[in-house]
Structures are given as structure tokens and as C-alpha cells.
Design a protein around this motif. Structure first.
Motif, PDB file in Angstrom:
ATOM      1  N   SER A 175      41.947  34.582  38.938  1.00 56.66           N
ATOM      2  CA  SER A 175      41.096  35.700  38.547  1.00 56.66           C
ATOM      3  C   SER A 175      40.369  36.210  39.779  1.00 56.66           C
ATOM      4  O   SER A 175      39.423  35.606  40.246  1.00 56.66           O
ATOM      5  CB  SER A 175      40.096  35.255  37.489  1.00 56.66           C
ATOM      6  OG  SER A 175      39.269  36.333  37.160  1.00 56.66           O
ATOM      7  N   PHE A 176      40.860  37.287  40.334  1.00 56.30           N
ATOM      8  CA  PHE A 176      40.289  37.889  41.524  1.00 56.30           C
ATOM      9  C   PHE A 176      39.200  38.867  41.138  1.00 56.30           C
ATOM     10  O   PHE A 176      39.109  39.312  40.017  1.00 56.30           O
ATOM     11  CB  PHE A 176      41.358  38.707  42.250  1.00 56.30           C
ATOM     12  CG  PHE A 176      42.192  37.948  43.201  1.00 56.30           C
ATOM     13  CD1 PHE A 176      42.216  38.301  44.531  1.00 56.30           C
ATOM     14  CD2 PHE A 176      42.984  36.907  42.776  1.00 56.30           C
ATOM     15  CE1 PHE A 176      43.021  37.624  45.419  1.00 56.30           C
ATOM     16  CE2 PHE A 176      43.790  36.234  43.652  1.00 56.30           C
ATOM     17  CZ  PHE A 176      43.805  36.600  44.984  1.00 56.30           C
ATOM     18  N   LYS A 177      38.449  39.252  42.103  1.00 51.34           N
ATOM     19  CA  LYS A 177      37.535  40.373  41.970  1.00 51.34           C
ATOM     20  C   LYS A 177      37.985  41.464  42.936  1.00 51.34           C
ATOM     21  O   LYS A 177      37.217  42.314  43.332  1.00 51.34           O
ATOM     22  CB  LYS A 177      36.092  39.951  42.271  1.00 51.34           C
ATOM     23  CG  LYS A 177      35.558  38.956  41.273  1.00 51.34           C
ATOM     24  CD  LYS A 177      35.487  39.555  39.887  1.00 51.34           C
ATOM     25  CE  LYS A 177      34.937  38.544  38.904  1.00 51.34           C
ATOM     26  NZ  LYS A 177      35.160  38.888  37.540  1.00 51.34           N
ATOM     27  N   ALA A 178      39.230  41.411  43.343  1.00 50.15           N
ATOM     28  CA  ALA A 178      39.762  42.395  44.278  1.00 50.15           C
ATOM     29  C   ALA A 178      39.623  43.790  43.700  1.00 50.15           C
ATOM     30  O   ALA A 178      39.803  44.005  42.514  1.00 50.15           O
ATOM     31  CB  ALA A 178      41.225  42.093  44.577  1.00 50.15           C
ATOM     32  N   GLN A 179      39.303  44.705  44.583  1.00 47.70           N
ATOM     33  CA  GLN A 179      39.131  46.088  44.168  1.00 47.70           C
ATOM     34  C   GLN A 179      40.355  46.897  44.598  1.00 47.70           C
ATOM     35  O   GLN A 179      40.729  46.893  45.762  1.00 47.70           O
ATOM     36  CB  GLN A 179      37.879  46.675  44.818  1.00 47.70           C
ATOM     37  CG  GLN A 179      37.672  48.125  44.509  1.00 47.70           C
ATOM     38  CD  GLN A 179      36.464  48.696  45.237  1.00 47.70           C
ATOM     39  OE1 GLN A 179      35.687  47.999  45.842  1.00 47.70           O
ATOM     40  NE2 GLN A 179      36.350  50.006  45.164  1.00 47.70           N
ATOM     41  N   PHE A 180      40.962  47.560  43.636  1.00 44.90           N
ATOM     42  CA  PHE A 180      42.110  48.417  43.932  1.00 44.90           C
ATOM     43  C   PHE A 180      41.651  49.559  44.821  1.00 44.90           C
ATOM     44  O   PHE A 180      40.657  50.218  44.540  1.00 44.90           O
ATOM     45  CB  PHE A 180      42.702  48.958  42.631  1.00 44.90           C
ATOM     46  CG  PHE A 180      43.840  49.911  42.835  1.00 44.90           C
ATOM     47  CD1 PHE A 180      45.091  49.455  43.188  1.00 44.90           C
ATOM     48  CD2 PHE A 180      43.643  51.276  42.685  1.00 44.90           C
ATOM     49  CE1 PHE A 180      46.144  50.332  43.378  1.00 44.90           C
ATOM     50  CE2 PHE A 180      44.685  52.169  42.870  1.00 44.90           C
ATOM     51  CZ  PHE A 180      45.941  51.692  43.220  1.00 44.90           C
ATOM     52  N   ILE A 181      42.380  49.785  45.896  1.00 45.28           N
ATOM     53  CA  ILE A 181      42.043  50.865  46.819  1.00 45.28           C
ATOM     54  C   ILE A 181      42.997  52.034  46.654  1.00 45.28           C
ATOM     55  O   ILE A 181      42.588  53.158  46.443  1.00 45.28           O
ATOM     56  CB  ILE A 181      42.056  50.381  48.288  1.00 45.28           C
ATOM     57  CG1 ILE A 181      41.056  49.229  48.492  1.00 45.28           C
ATOM     58  CG2 ILE A 181      41.777  51.520  49.252  1.00 45.28           C
ATOM     59  CD1 ILE A 181      39.601  49.604  48.271  1.00 45.28           C
ATOM     60  N   LYS A 182      44.299  51.750  46.741  1.00 44.85           N
ATOM     61  CA  LYS A 182      45.261  52.837  46.577  1.00 44.85           C
ATOM     62  C   LYS A 182      46.671  52.289  46.409  1.00 44.85           C
ATOM     63  O   LYS A 182      46.967  51.187  46.860  1.00 44.85           O
ATOM     64  CB  LYS A 182      45.182  53.815  47.748  1.00 44.85           C
ATOM     65  CG  LYS A 182      45.695  53.276  49.068  1.00 44.85           C
ATOM     66  CD  LYS A 182      45.599  54.295  50.201  1.00 44.85           C
ATOM     67  CE  LYS A 182      46.425  55.409  49.892  1.00 44.85           C
ATOM     68  NZ  LYS A 182      46.778  56.532  50.439  1.00 44.85           N
ATOM     69  N   PRO A 183      47.540  53.076  45.777  1.00 47.56           N
ATOM     70  CA  PRO A 183      48.943  52.666  45.690  1.00 47.56           C
ATOM     71  C   PRO A 183      49.633  52.928  47.030  1.00 47.56           C
ATOM     72  O   PRO A 183      49.257  53.849  47.759  1.00 47.56           O
ATOM     73  CB  PRO A 183      49.507  53.576  44.593  1.00 47.56           C
ATOM     74  CG  PRO A 183      48.638  54.786  44.631  1.00 47.56           C
ATOM     75  CD  PRO A 183      47.283  54.323  45.068  1.00 47.56           C
ATOM     76  N   ILE A 210      34.582  33.325  44.689  1.00 45.56           N
ATOM     77  CA  ILE A 210      35.287  32.074  44.979  1.00 45.56           C
ATOM     78  C   ILE A 210      36.789  32.199  44.741  1.00 45.56           C
ATOM     79  O   ILE A 210      37.592  31.599  45.452  1.00 45.56           O
ATOM     80  CB  ILE A 210      34.692  30.871  44.191  1.00 45.56           C
ATOM     81  CG1 ILE A 210      35.328  29.548  44.636  1.00 45.56           C
ATOM     82  CG2 ILE A 210      34.856  31.076  42.691  1.00 45.56           C
ATOM     83  CD1 ILE A 210      35.082  29.166  46.062  1.00 45.56           C
ATOM     84  N   ASN A 211      37.189  32.975  43.759  1.00 46.03           N
ATOM     85  CA  ASN A 211      38.616  33.098  43.475  1.00 46.03           C
ATOM     86  C   ASN A 211      39.359  33.858  44.576  1.00 46.03           C
ATOM     87  O   ASN A 211      40.508  33.543  44.870  1.00 46.03           O
ATOM     88  CB  ASN A 211      38.827  33.749  42.114  1.00 46.03           C
ATOM     89  CG  ASN A 211      38.358  32.835  41.002  1.00 46.03           C
ATOM     90  OD1 ASN A 211      38.560  31.622  41.056  1.00 46.03           O
ATOM     91  ND2 ASN A 211      37.703  33.404  40.010  1.00 46.03           N
TER      92      ASN A 211
END
Length: 186
Positions: free
Chosen positions: A6-14, A40-41
Motif C-alpha cells: 500500500s503506497f502513498k505514491a502520487q500519480f504524476i502523469k502517464p 513506511i510503505n
């Protein structure tokens, strides 16, 4: 690596990356995401990459140490930003580390330009690998940074092995030995 984290990564662009296993070098859709260094993830995901990619991914070690240090010091707004290029295009809250094909760490310079600290492509997809599935991952990461920061100069220090890569991506060496990409601003 088969875990979903489970990430908290933020989508930036395709983005689109080339598949070399297809005879026509077709492009497939991928995602460019920013990792959350306070999560942490996200730290664990870079740790899994570090273990999986091993010694062949010498720059990932530096990125891993950076994200760990920022996490340990609870830096809310770290100086560096870490981005990943992944073949995963949906459910990015549960990013699969198996899909990550490249990682880059950048630092905003005092003059508001951007310094590329480290860039690491999955070793199975480097130009030397006979088993690679994708090509030009590093170039796609650089091109995406150029688009995201279209008004900023990008700079880096390169080793002997990477200078030609940067030169192919329109970086030129300045009088101090830094490699720079200077955008054309209309």
C-alpha cells in the motif's frame, strides 16, 4: 517480489515505454509517480527493489539510503523528490514493486533549477541486458522530468559510464564539468 504494497505514491502523469520483445518495438502505457518519503510503505518498496535488483543497481543504493534517512528524520518536506516509472497504470494506491522499471532522485537547486542526484533503471532492462523487455526507460524518465519542469534547467554529475547517456538526451557539459539540459523557453 510478488507483494503488493500500500503506497502513498502520487500519480504524476502517464508515459509510454517501448517493449523490445515485440518485433515492432510497440509502446505501452506506464505511470510516472512520486514516492512519499514519509510513508513506511514507500520506503519498504524501495527496500524491496534494492534487495531484488542487487549489486547491479548501484545507484538505487543511494536512493534507498536517501529515502530511509528522510523517513527516519521525519522530514515532512525533504529536499529531494523520488519518482518511479512503473508499468502499473491503475490502483496506484497498491503499487506493485514488480512493475517499477526505473527510479530517479532529484533535488531542487538553490537557483530553482533541478539537480538529478541518481537515476536507476531496472538492471534487467538496461541496454546491456539480453533479457530486457523494455528499452529507453532512462530516456523516458529524463523526458518526463523535462516536461514536468519545462522551465527549469536540469543538471547532473555523470560518471564515465553515464556521460554518453546524458549527451544523447541533449545534456551538454558546462565549464564546471556539470552536465546540463537547458530548456528552450519561448
Amino acid at each position: 517480489m510478488t507483494n503488493n504494497i500500500s503506497f502513498k505514491a502520487q500519480f504524476i502523469k502517464p508515459v509510454y515505454i517501448k517493449r523490445v520483445i515485440d518485433k515492432d518495438n510497440s509502446k505501452c502505457l506506464a505511470s510516472f509517480v512520486e514516492l512519499n518519503q514519509a510513508n513506511i510503505n514507500d520506503v519498504k518498496a524501495v527496500e524491496l527493489l534494492h534487495k531484488e535488483w542487487g549489486d547491479k543497481a548501484k545507484y538505487l543504493k543511494n536512493i534507498y539510503h536517501s529515502i530511509c534517512n528522510n523517513f527516519k528524520t521525519r522530514t515532512e518536506s525533504p529536499d529531494s523528490k523520488i519518482y518511479a516509472l512503473t508499468t502499473q497504470i491503475s490502483d496506484l494506491e497498491n503499487l506493485n514493486p514488480n512493475g517499477i522499471e526505473g527510479v530517479v532522485e532529484v533535488i531542487p537547486a538553490p537557483n530553482k533549477d533541478l539537480f538529478i542526484s541518481f537515476i536507476q533503471v531496472n538492471p534487467k532492462n538496461t541496454y546491456k541486458s539480453e533479457d530486457r523487455v523494455y528499452s529507453k526507460i532512462g530516456t523516458e524518465i529524463i523526458d518526463t522530468l523535462k516536461k514536468l519542469f519545462s522551465r527549469k534547467k536540469l543538471s547532473t554529475i555523470s560518471g564515465n559510464n553515464s556521460q554518453s547517456f546524458y549527451e544523447k538526451n541533449n545534456f551538454i557539459e558546462n565549464h564546471c564539468g556539470l552536465l546540463e539540459y537547458i530548456p528552450k523557453i519561448d
